[in-house]
Design a protein around this motif. Structure first.
Motif, PDB file in Angstrom:
ATOM      1  N   GLU A  34       0.797  -1.212   0.000  1.00  0.00           N
ATOM      2  CA  GLU A  34       0.000   0.000   0.000  1.00  0.00           C
ATOM      3  C   GLU A  34       0.834   1.269   0.000  1.00  0.00           C
ATOM      4  O   GLU A  34       0.445   2.285  -0.542  1.00  0.00           O
ATOM      5  CB  GLU A  34      -0.999   0.026   1.171  1.00  0.00           C
ATOM      6  CG  GLU A  34      -0.383  -0.162   2.543  1.00  0.00           C
ATOM      7  CD  GLU A  34      -0.545  -1.586   2.991  1.00  0.00           C
ATOM      8  OE1 GLU A  34      -0.794  -1.805   4.179  1.00  0.00           O
ATOM      9  OE2 GLU A  34      -0.443  -2.474   2.155  1.00  0.00           O
ATOM     10  N   GLY A  38      -0.227   3.567  -3.507  1.00  0.00           N
ATOM     11  CA  GLY A  38      -1.197   4.632  -3.290  1.00  0.00           C
ATOM     12  C   GLY A  38      -2.331   4.219  -2.385  1.00  0.00           C
ATOM     13  O   GLY A  38      -2.179   3.341  -1.536  1.00  0.00           O
ATOM     14  N   PRO A  39      -3.508   4.855  -2.529  1.00  0.00           N
ATOM     15  CA  PRO A  39      -4.629   4.635  -1.623  1.00  0.00           C
ATOM     16  C   PRO A  39      -5.056   3.172  -1.532  1.00  0.00           C
ATOM     17  O   PRO A  39      -4.974   2.432  -2.508  1.00  0.00           O
ATOM     18  CB  PRO A  39      -5.745   5.492  -2.233  1.00  0.00           C
ATOM     19  CG  PRO A  39      -5.031   6.519  -3.044  1.00  0.00           C
ATOM     20  CD  PRO A  39      -3.815   5.819  -3.584  1.00  0.00           C
ATOM     21  N   SER A  41      -8.242   0.631  -0.192  1.00  0.00           N
ATOM     22  CA  SER A  41      -9.651   0.541   0.206  1.00  0.00           C
ATOM     23  C   SER A  41      -9.888  -0.802   0.881  1.00  0.00           C
ATOM     24  O   SER A  41      -9.549  -1.849   0.319  1.00  0.00           O
ATOM     25  CB  SER A  41     -10.565   0.677  -1.019  1.00  0.00           C
ATOM     26  OG  SER A  41     -10.445   1.963  -1.592  1.00  0.00           O
ATOM     27  N   ASN A  59     -11.596   7.411   8.695  1.00  0.00           N
ATOM     28  CA  ASN A  59     -11.489   7.853   7.304  1.00  0.00           C
ATOM     29  C   ASN A  59     -11.144   9.336   7.179  1.00  0.00           C
ATOM     30  O   ASN A  59     -10.493   9.754   6.215  1.00  0.00           O
ATOM     31  CB  ASN A  59     -12.793   7.562   6.556  1.00  0.00           C
ATOM     32  CG  ASN A  59     -13.002   6.077   6.304  1.00  0.00           C
ATOM     33  OD1 ASN A  59     -12.037   5.307   6.232  1.00  0.00           O
ATOM     34  ND2 ASN A  59     -14.249   5.661   6.186  1.00  0.00           N
ATOM     35  N   LYS A  64      -7.153   8.846   6.556  1.00  0.00           N
ATOM     36  CA  LYS A  64      -6.926   9.793   5.459  1.00  0.00           C
ATOM     37  C   LYS A  64      -5.445  10.101   5.327  1.00  0.00           C
ATOM     38  O   LYS A  64      -4.896  10.173   4.213  1.00  0.00           O
ATOM     39  CB  LYS A  64      -7.716  11.071   5.725  1.00  0.00           C
ATOM     40  CG  LYS A  64      -7.629  12.084   4.599  1.00  0.00           C
ATOM     41  CD  LYS A  64      -8.529  13.278   4.874  1.00  0.00           C
ATOM     42  CE  LYS A  64      -8.492  14.263   3.696  1.00  0.00           C
ATOM     43  NZ  LYS A  64      -9.381  15.427   3.950  1.00  0.00           N
ATOM     44  N   LYS A  65      -4.776  10.263   6.477  1.00  0.00           N
ATOM     45  CA  LYS A  65      -3.344  10.558   6.475  1.00  0.00           C
ATOM     46  C   LYS A  65      -2.549   9.413   5.851  1.00  0.00           C
ATOM     47  O   LYS A  65      -1.577   9.634   5.114  1.00  0.00           O
ATOM     48  CB  LYS A  65      -2.875  10.813   7.908  1.00  0.00           C
ATOM     49  CG  LYS A  65      -1.405  11.173   8.031  1.00  0.00           C
ATOM     50  CD  LYS A  65      -1.046  11.429   9.479  1.00  0.00           C
ATOM     51  CE  LYS A  65       0.435  11.749   9.625  1.00  0.00           C
ATOM     52  NZ  LYS A  65       0.798  11.976  11.049  1.00  0.00           N
ATOM     53  N   GLU A  66      -2.982   8.171   6.151  1.00  0.00           N
ATOM     54  CA  GLU A  66      -2.254   7.002   5.643  1.00  0.00           C
ATOM     55  C   GLU A  66      -2.837   6.476   4.331  1.00  0.00           C
ATOM     56  O   GLU A  66      -2.415   5.436   3.841  1.00  0.00           O
ATOM     57  CB  GLU A  66      -2.258   5.887   6.693  1.00  0.00           C
ATOM     58  CG  GLU A  66      -1.547   6.282   7.987  1.00  0.00           C
ATOM     59  CD  GLU A  66      -1.294   5.089   8.883  1.00  0.00           C
ATOM     60  OE1 GLU A  66      -1.025   3.992   8.360  1.00  0.00           O
ATOM     61  OE2 GLU A  66      -1.362   5.264  10.110  1.00  0.00           O
ATOM     62  N   GLN A  67      -3.814   7.180   3.800  1.00  0.00           N
ATOM     63  CA  GLN A  67      -4.465   6.786   2.541  1.00  0.00           C
ATOM     64  C   GLN A  67      -5.084   5.392   2.633  1.00  0.00           C
ATOM     65  O   GLN A  67      -4.989   4.584   1.704  1.00  0.00           O
ATOM     66  CB  GLN A  67      -3.474   6.850   1.373  1.00  0.00           C
ATOM     67  CG  GLN A  67      -2.904   8.236   1.113  1.00  0.00           C
ATOM     68  CD  GLN A  67      -2.071   8.265  -0.148  1.00  0.00           C
ATOM     69  OE1 GLN A  67      -2.604   8.139  -1.254  1.00  0.00           O
ATOM     70  NE2 GLN A  67      -0.767   8.422  -0.002  1.00  0.00           N
ATOM     71  N   ILE A  68      -5.708   5.119   3.781  1.00  0.00           N
ATOM     72  CA  ILE A  68      -6.402   3.844   3.996  1.00  0.00           C
ATOM     73  C   ILE A  68      -7.865   4.157   4.300  1.00  0.00           C
ATOM     74  O   ILE A  68      -8.171   4.763   5.329  1.00  0.00           O
ATOM     75  CB  ILE A  68      -5.790   3.060   5.174  1.00  0.00           C
ATOM     76  CG1 ILE A  68      -4.296   2.792   4.931  1.00  0.00           C
ATOM     77  CG2 ILE A  68      -6.547   1.750   5.394  1.00  0.00           C
ATOM     78  CD1 ILE A  68      -3.575   2.250   6.153  1.00  0.00           C
ATOM     79  N   GLU A  69      -8.752   3.778   3.428  1.00  0.00           N
ATOM     80  CA  GLU A  69     -10.174   4.041   3.623  1.00  0.00           C
ATOM     81  C   GLU A  69     -10.921   2.734   3.887  1.00  0.00           C
ATOM     82  O   GLU A  69     -10.695   1.730   3.211  1.00  0.00           O
ATOM     83  CB  GLU A  69     -10.780   4.737   2.399  1.00  0.00           C
ATOM     84  CG  GLU A  69     -12.247   5.106   2.607  1.00  0.00           C
ATOM     85  CD  GLU A  69     -12.811   5.949   1.481  1.00  0.00           C
ATOM     86  OE1 GLU A  69     -13.940   6.439   1.621  1.00  0.00           O
ATOM     87  OE2 GLU A  69     -12.116   6.098   0.452  1.00  0.00           O
TER      88      GLU A  69
END
Length: 439
Positions: A34, A38-39, A41, A59, A64-69
């Motif tokens: 990851e 990038g992001p 999900s 989120n 959001k900071k770690e680009q994990i939604e």
């Protein structure tokens, strides 16, 4: 990943194999990628109400900071969810994260549905009582989930009626029996409590407190000890009280049970930390008249409780982003803001020891406004939770309990015979599934 149920058993030896080879074959945090791609999900299957609001905090903040939604997918609970997870896993399409009751973990692990996230969750072990953490490791060096909520067992009683009938809060089970008899003599139309066979978790928790180990491993085989000495002691105790008529024998959660609590026909309840919510609905007219105390002990000076309910957050072996999923699971169950939100939105009692005396738990439940130290006592009791020992067919054992003990309670017949039936049916099912069973 190839999997043969007959050869996959959660034991120390197999845990090594799971850690060294199974995860390597399925992919571990090292192949998440990851940070480079990038992001990310993630999908999370859960039945807890309001979980989407809790996940929003992630989120919009750390996630959001770690680009994990994370996306929440609401599910049914209990065996329905376990079956759905296993079906999805068989097709290689299980979600990244699942909410799993502690007793379901061995079933999911033995079917190779849950990943070992010991190296992904950081140093979170110290945030949980030993007896709680042990439920997510299954007695191995692996970590199959992060504890979320727990159900330490306690004794609830009508403070006003105990005073009226000159009853002392029982510190031991012998005193509990004498209290039941004393009440019945003073007020034949009342019962201290009832033995109910419609919720297997109650009996399992009582056996756990007594030291029962229902499922253990012996080499590469399961050993079933549902009829062990500790559980027989519990069965004989409650069966004796039912047979002599010292307590009621009717099931819980019925209109008749609600009425008995609400009118003072039943003046105590062996339950868990979540009882205030049930009492609010079942006995609304008695608000402020109940008090909570530790569970009676089998010997003077002991301090142990059982667990009735509770769940964890696990990462599946199908997830392509195990490290990211594990980070979220750790945050969800240890972060102060997340835990406060879980208490507010989902109504859970947190497994994290630090959260049990903060935020939503600094004031007592509204129903117990007469007991300001409710949650302080609850936290002390939770620390004494005895280790549990679950196996891969808890659902079969629980069904056998409801059938055999339901009939024994109704007929006021031998509870130990019902226990024998429970043992036999559980062993027979394991053998039918192809597991090795030590006799």
């Amino acid at each position: 990943m190839p999997y043969t149920k007959r050869r996959r058993l959660v034991s120390s030896a197999v845990a090594v194999a799971l850690g060294a080879t199974a995860l390597a074959a399925c992919g571990s945090s090292s192949d998440d990628g990851e940070a480079q791609s990038g992001p990310v999900s993630l999908t999370y299957w859960t039945w807890a109400p309001g979980m989407d609001k809790v996940v929003d905090l992630w989120n919009k903040g750390p996630g959001k900071k770690e680009q994990i939604e994370v996306t929440v997918k609401k599910q049914a609970s209990g065996d329905t969810l376990v079956t759905k997870i296993l079906t999805a896993h068989k097709a290689g399409k299980a979600p990244d994260l699942v909410q799993a009751e502690y007793q379901a973990l061995p079933t999911l692990v033995s079917n190779d549905a849950l990943a070992d996230i010991a190296e992904n969750v950081g140093d979170v072990k110290g945030k949980f009582a030993d007896g709680v953490w042990q439920q997510t490791t299954l007695g191995t060096d692996a970590v199959y989930a992060v504890p979320q909520d727990i159900g330490p067992m306690m004794f609830y009683y009508r403070e006003d009626l105990f005073e009226k009938y000159d009853l002392a809060v029982p510190a031991t089970w012998d005193e509990f029996a004498e209290t039941a008899r004393k009440l019945k003599k003073a007020a034949p139309d009342k019962d201290l409590t009832t033995f109910s066979a419609n919720d297997s978790g109650l009996f399992a928790g009582l056996a756990q407190q007594a030291g029962a180990q229902w499922w253990t491993t012996s080499g590469d085989k399961w050993k079933v000890g549902i009829d062990d000495e500790a559980t027989r002691k519990v069965a004989e105790f409650w069966g004796g009280l039912v047979e002599e008529g010292a307590i009621d024998n009717q099931p819980m959660y019925t209109p008749a049970w609600n009425k008995a609590l609400n009118t003072g026909k039943q003046i105590a309840w062996v339950s868990a930390v979540w009882a205030p919510g049930t009492l609010t609905t079942a006995a609304p007219d008695t608000k402020g008249k109940w008090a909570m105390a530790p569970l009676p002990q089998w010997s003077d000076g002991e301090s142990r409780t059982g667990s009735w309910g509770g769940s964890s957050t696990a990462v599946t072996t199908d997830s392509k982003h195990k490290d990211a999923a594990a980070k979220f699971a750790a945050w969800l169950n240890t972060d102060g803001d997340a835990l406060n939100a879980l208490a507010k939105e989902s109504g859970i009692y947190p497994a994290s020891t630090s959260a049990q005396l903060s935020g939503a738990f600094t004031s007592p439940p509204e129903y117990f406004s007469n007991q300001p130290d409710f949650y302080r006592k609850a936290a002390e009791i939770a620390e004494t939770t005895a280790p549990s020992a679950w196996g891969p067919n808890v659902n079969v054992a629980y069904t056998a309990f409801k059938d055999a003990f339901g009939a024994a309670a109704k007929n006021k017949s031998d509870f130990t015979a019902a226990l024998d039936t429970m043992q036999e049916e559980t062993v027979a099912d394991l053998e039918k599934q192809g597991f090795g069973v030590a006799r």
